[in-house]
Design a protein around this motif. Structure first.
Motif, PDB file in Angstrom:
ATOM      1  N   GLY A 184       0.808  -1.210   0.000  1.00 40.98           N
ATOM      2  CA  GLY A 184       0.000   0.000   0.000  1.00 40.98           C
ATOM      3  C   GLY A 184       0.843   1.261   0.000  1.00 40.98           C
ATOM      4  O   GLY A 184       2.045   1.245   0.279  1.00 40.98           O
ATOM      5  N   ALA A 185       0.210   2.378  -0.323  1.00 39.93           N
ATOM      6  CA  ALA A 185       0.892   3.669  -0.312  1.00 39.93           C
ATOM      7  C   ALA A 185       1.454   3.944   1.078  1.00 39.93           C
ATOM      8  O   ALA A 185       0.730   3.849   2.075  1.00 39.93           O
ATOM      9  N   GLY A 186       2.744   4.240   1.155  1.00 43.52           N
ATOM     10  CA  GLY A 186       3.383   4.526   2.429  1.00 43.52           C
ATOM     11  C   GLY A 186       3.706   3.311   3.274  1.00 43.52           C
ATOM     12  O   GLY A 186       4.218   3.445   4.384  1.00 43.52           O
ATOM     13  N   GLU A 187       3.433   2.118   2.767  1.00 45.40           N
ATOM     14  CA  GLU A 187       3.659   0.883   3.508  1.00 45.40           C
ATOM     15  C   GLU A 187       5.000   0.275   3.118  1.00 45.40           C
ATOM     16  O   GLU A 187       5.441   0.396   1.976  1.00 45.40           O
ATOM     17  N   SER A 188       5.666  -0.412   4.024  1.00 44.25           N
ATOM     18  CA  SER A 188       6.915  -1.099   3.713  1.00 44.25           C
ATOM     19  C   SER A 188       6.609  -2.494   3.173  1.00 44.25           C
ATOM     20  O   SER A 188       5.518  -3.034   3.383  1.00 44.25           O
ATOM     21  N   TYR A 189       7.602  -3.079   2.507  1.00 38.12           N
ATOM     22  CA  TYR A 189       7.429  -4.444   2.008  1.00 38.12           C
ATOM     23  C   TYR A 189       7.160  -5.406   3.171  1.00 38.12           C
ATOM     24  O   TYR A 189       6.254  -6.253   3.082  1.00 38.12           O
ATOM     25  N   GLU A 190       7.923  -5.304   4.239  1.00 34.81           N
ATOM     26  CA  GLU A 190       7.739  -6.231   5.350  1.00 34.81           C
ATOM     27  C   GLU A 190       6.376  -6.068   6.000  1.00 34.81           C
ATOM     28  O   GLU A 190       5.722  -7.060   6.346  1.00 34.81           O
ATOM     29  N   ALA A 191       5.917  -4.832   6.151  1.00 34.78           N
ATOM     30  CA  ALA A 191       4.593  -4.618   6.737  1.00 34.78           C
ATOM     31  C   ALA A 191       3.512  -5.234   5.859  1.00 34.78           C
ATOM     32  O   ALA A 191       2.550  -5.828   6.359  1.00 34.78           O
ATOM     33  N   ALA A 192       3.667  -5.115   4.533  1.00 36.23           N
ATOM     34  CA  ALA A 192       2.693  -5.719   3.611  1.00 36.23           C
ATOM     35  C   ALA A 192       2.735  -7.239   3.711  1.00 36.23           C
ATOM     36  O   ALA A 192       1.685  -7.903   3.684  1.00 36.23           O
ATOM     37  N   PHE A 193       3.934  -7.817   3.818  1.00 30.97           N
ATOM     38  CA  PHE A 193       4.064  -9.265   3.970  1.00 30.97           C
ATOM     39  C   PHE A 193       3.366  -9.751   5.238  1.00 30.97           C
ATOM     40  O   PHE A 193       2.615 -10.729   5.217  1.00 30.97           O
ATOM     41  N   ARG A 194       3.588  -9.054   6.334  1.00 30.91           N
ATOM     42  CA  ARG A 194       2.953  -9.457   7.590  1.00 30.91           C
ATOM     43  C   ARG A 194       1.427  -9.337   7.495  1.00 30.91           C
ATOM     44  O   ARG A 194       0.689 -10.213   7.957  1.00 30.91           O
ATOM     45  N   ARG A 195       0.956  -8.253   6.890  1.00 34.36           N
ATOM     46  CA  ARG A 195      -0.488  -8.031   6.772  1.00 34.36           C
ATOM     47  C   ARG A 195      -1.138  -9.088   5.880  1.00 34.36           C
ATOM     48  O   ARG A 195      -2.170  -9.680   6.232  1.00 34.36           O
ATOM     49  N   GLU A 196      -0.541  -9.334   4.699  1.00 30.22           N
ATOM     50  CA  GLU A 196      -1.125 -10.297   3.769  1.00 30.22           C
ATOM     51  C   GLU A 196      -1.101 -11.714   4.337  1.00 30.22           C
ATOM     52  O   GLU A 196      -2.042 -12.491   4.118  1.00 30.22           O
ATOM     53  N   THR A 197      -0.048 -12.057   5.057  1.00 30.29           N
ATOM     54  CA  THR A 197       0.015 -13.392   5.668  1.00 30.29           C
ATOM     55  C   THR A 197      -1.101 -13.565   6.694  1.00 30.29           C
ATOM     56  O   THR A 197      -1.732 -14.628   6.774  1.00 30.29           O
ATOM     57  N   ARG A 198      -1.350 -12.522   7.451  1.00 32.05           N
ATOM     58  CA  ARG A 198      -2.435 -12.575   8.436  1.00 32.05           C
ATOM     59  C   ARG A 198      -3.793 -12.665   7.745  1.00 32.05           C
ATOM     60  O   ARG A 198      -4.663 -13.454   8.140  1.00 32.05           O
ATOM     61  N   GLU A 199      -4.000 -11.867   6.691  1.00 36.07           N
ATOM     62  CA  GLU A 199      -5.295 -11.830   6.022  1.00 36.07           C
ATOM     63  C   GLU A 199      -5.576 -13.096   5.221  1.00 36.07           C
ATOM     64  O   GLU A 199      -6.710 -13.595   5.217  1.00 36.07           O
ATOM     65  N   GLU A 200      -4.582 -13.621   4.517  1.00 40.36           N
ATOM     66  CA  GLU A 200      -4.812 -14.750   3.619  1.00 40.36           C
ATOM     67  C   GLU A 200      -4.638 -16.109   4.291  1.00 40.36           C
ATOM     68  O   GLU A 200      -5.342 -17.066   3.949  1.00 40.36           O
ATOM     69  N   LEU A 201      -3.686 -16.209   5.225  1.00 38.93           N
ATOM     70  CA  LEU A 201      -3.384 -17.506   5.833  1.00 38.93           C
ATOM     71  C   LEU A 201      -3.799 -17.610   7.296  1.00 38.93           C
ATOM     72  O   LEU A 201      -3.681 -18.687   7.889  1.00 38.93           O
ATOM     73  N   ASN A 202      -4.248 -16.499   7.892  1.00 35.98           N
ATOM     74  CA  ASN A 202      -4.597 -16.487   9.320  1.00 35.98           C
ATOM     75  C   ASN A 202      -3.411 -16.889  10.191  1.00 35.98           C
ATOM     76  O   ASN A 202      -3.574 -17.541  11.241  1.00 35.98           O
ATOM     77  N   TRP A 203      -2.221 -16.481   9.765  1.00 34.39           N
ATOM     78  CA  TRP A 203      -0.992 -16.743  10.510  1.00 34.39           C
ATOM     79  C   TRP A 203      -0.398 -15.428  11.009  1.00 34.39           C
ATOM     80  O   TRP A 203      -0.413 -14.420  10.296  1.00 34.39           O
ATOM     81  N   ASP A 204       0.167 -15.478  12.209  1.00 35.85           N
ATOM     82  CA  ASP A 204       0.893 -14.350  12.786  1.00 35.85           C
ATOM     83  C   ASP A 204       2.373 -14.554  12.487  1.00 35.85           C
ATOM     84  O   ASP A 204       2.973 -15.537  12.940  1.00 35.85           O
ATOM     85  N   THR A 205       2.985 -13.665  11.724  1.00 42.14           N
ATOM     86  CA  THR A 205       4.380 -13.850  11.323  1.00 42.14           C
ATOM     87  C   THR A 205       5.335 -13.851  12.517  1.00 42.14           C
ATOM     88  O   THR A 205       6.451 -14.373  12.403  1.00 42.14           O
ATOM     89  N   ASP A 206       4.946 -13.267  13.645  1.00 45.93           N
ATOM     90  CA  ASP A 206       5.805 -13.295  14.825  1.00 45.93           C
ATOM     91  C   ASP A 206       5.984 -14.713  15.359  1.00 45.93           C
ATOM     92  O   ASP A 206       6.926 -14.992  16.116  1.00 45.93           O
ATOM     93  N   ARG A 207       5.105 -15.605  14.960  1.00 44.98           N
ATOM     94  CA  ARG A 207       5.164 -16.989  15.424  1.00 44.98           C
ATOM     95  C   ARG A 207       5.709 -17.929  14.347  1.00 44.98           C
ATOM     96  O   ARG A 207       5.666 -19.149  14.521  1.00 44.98           O
ATOM     97  N   LEU A 208       6.195 -17.365  13.250  1.00 47.28           N
ATOM     98  CA  LEU A 208       6.653 -18.167  12.122  1.00 47.28           C
ATOM     99  C   LEU A 208       8.159 -18.055  11.923  1.00 47.28           C
ATOM    100  O   LEU A 208       8.784 -17.065  12.304  1.00 47.28           O
ATOM    101  N   ALA A 209       8.725 -19.076  11.279  1.00 45.48           N
ATOM    102  CA  ALA A 209      10.114 -19.017  10.813  1.00 45.48           C
ATOM    103  C   ALA A 209      10.072 -18.571   9.363  1.00 45.48           C
ATOM    104  O   ALA A 209       9.600 -19.311   8.494  1.00 45.48           O
TER     105      ALA A 209
END
Length: 268
Positions: free
Chosen positions: A170-195
């Protein structure tokens, strides 16, 4: 891959295979910085000459109705419409219009030069202007990728094989923030708990991709509890099995084949 005859540099790709007694073009794209220079026309002329020499009776393809530029190119090359897929977008019951999705627009060096609404960018892409996306693959210890299939209700690439995670930055968003958001929205996973790990940034200047892409790998032996609004199912495939499926005609989202080829040595 399409190569410039003089310099040998890659300028795009054209992927086709046998289907229904003829050839079908599954993916055809000229990189934005080379559009308008005749590469698309030359590629179609070369393909038609090859089909004629081999006795292939017809060549087919699919093109979105809103892609006026591509439709005009195909008409000039002699393609004719043989079927029309129609859709009615039904507004929400509360009467609210779909929410707009604003993206940063970047130049060939990935520098932000403006903002653009997502559909406006893809409906009428401008030469030298790109957007940013993230993609990720869930990979197990056997080197298999968790490959989902998009739901048939998706506006783009309905029913196609997909990356494990994917979406626009998104506008003003970082790549990592987008990765974390999309992983949560599409896979219902929290990236803080993932390798997970970052495979890096891929540029459309250096590979036949549609956008600037950061690619990530998520290491997991378990399939994610995915969002059924995004995916209708999934399966574990090695990169080679995935590429073979796509080559055999299984429809795939744009950039999936290219990313699998670019990253397969690191998707293990």
């Amino acid at each position: 891959m399409l190569l410039d005859s003089g310099s040998g540099r890659p300028v795009g790709l054209l992927w086709y295979a046998e289907q229904n007694g003829g050839w079908f073009i599954y993916d055809f794209a000229v990189q934005p910085q080379f559009q308008g220079q005749g590469y698309g026309r030359q590629a179609l002329e070369t393909l038609q000459a090859a089909a004629q020499a081999q006795g292939v009776p017809h060549i087919g393809l699919h093109v979105f109705g809103h892609n006026r530029r591509a439709r005009e190119l195909y008409r000039r090359a002699g393609f004719q419409e043989v079927s029309v897929l129609m859709r009615l977008d039904v507004p929400p019951a509360d009467g609210e219009a779909p929410e707009e999705e604003w993206l940063d627009e970047v130049d060939e060096r990935a520098r932000v030069v403006g903002r653009v609404e997502r559909q406006d960018h893809w409906n009428a892409p401008r030469p030298g202007r790109y957007v940013r996306v993230i993609n990720a693959f869930v990979v197990n210890r056997a080197g298999q990728l968790w490959i989902p299939r998009r739901t048939r209700s998706k506006r783009s690439f309905p029913g196609c094989l997909d990356m494990s995670v994917g979406g626009h930055v998104g506008a003003g968003e970082s790549y990592e923030a987008a990765f974390r958001r999309e992983t949560r929205e599409e896979l219902n996973w929290d990236t803080d708990r993932l390798a997970w790990e970052d495979l890096g940034l891929f540029s459309p200047m250096e590979a036949p991709l549609s956008a600037f892409m950061h690619v990530y790998v998520i290491r997991s032996e378990e399939a994610p509890p995915y969002n059924p609004a995004d995916f209708s199912g999934a399966e574990w495939l090695t990169p080679d099995e995935l590429l073979a499926r796509i080559a055999a005609g299984d429809p795939a989202k744009g950039d999936l084949r290219e990313l699998a080829e670019l990253c397969r040595g690191r998707l293990r």
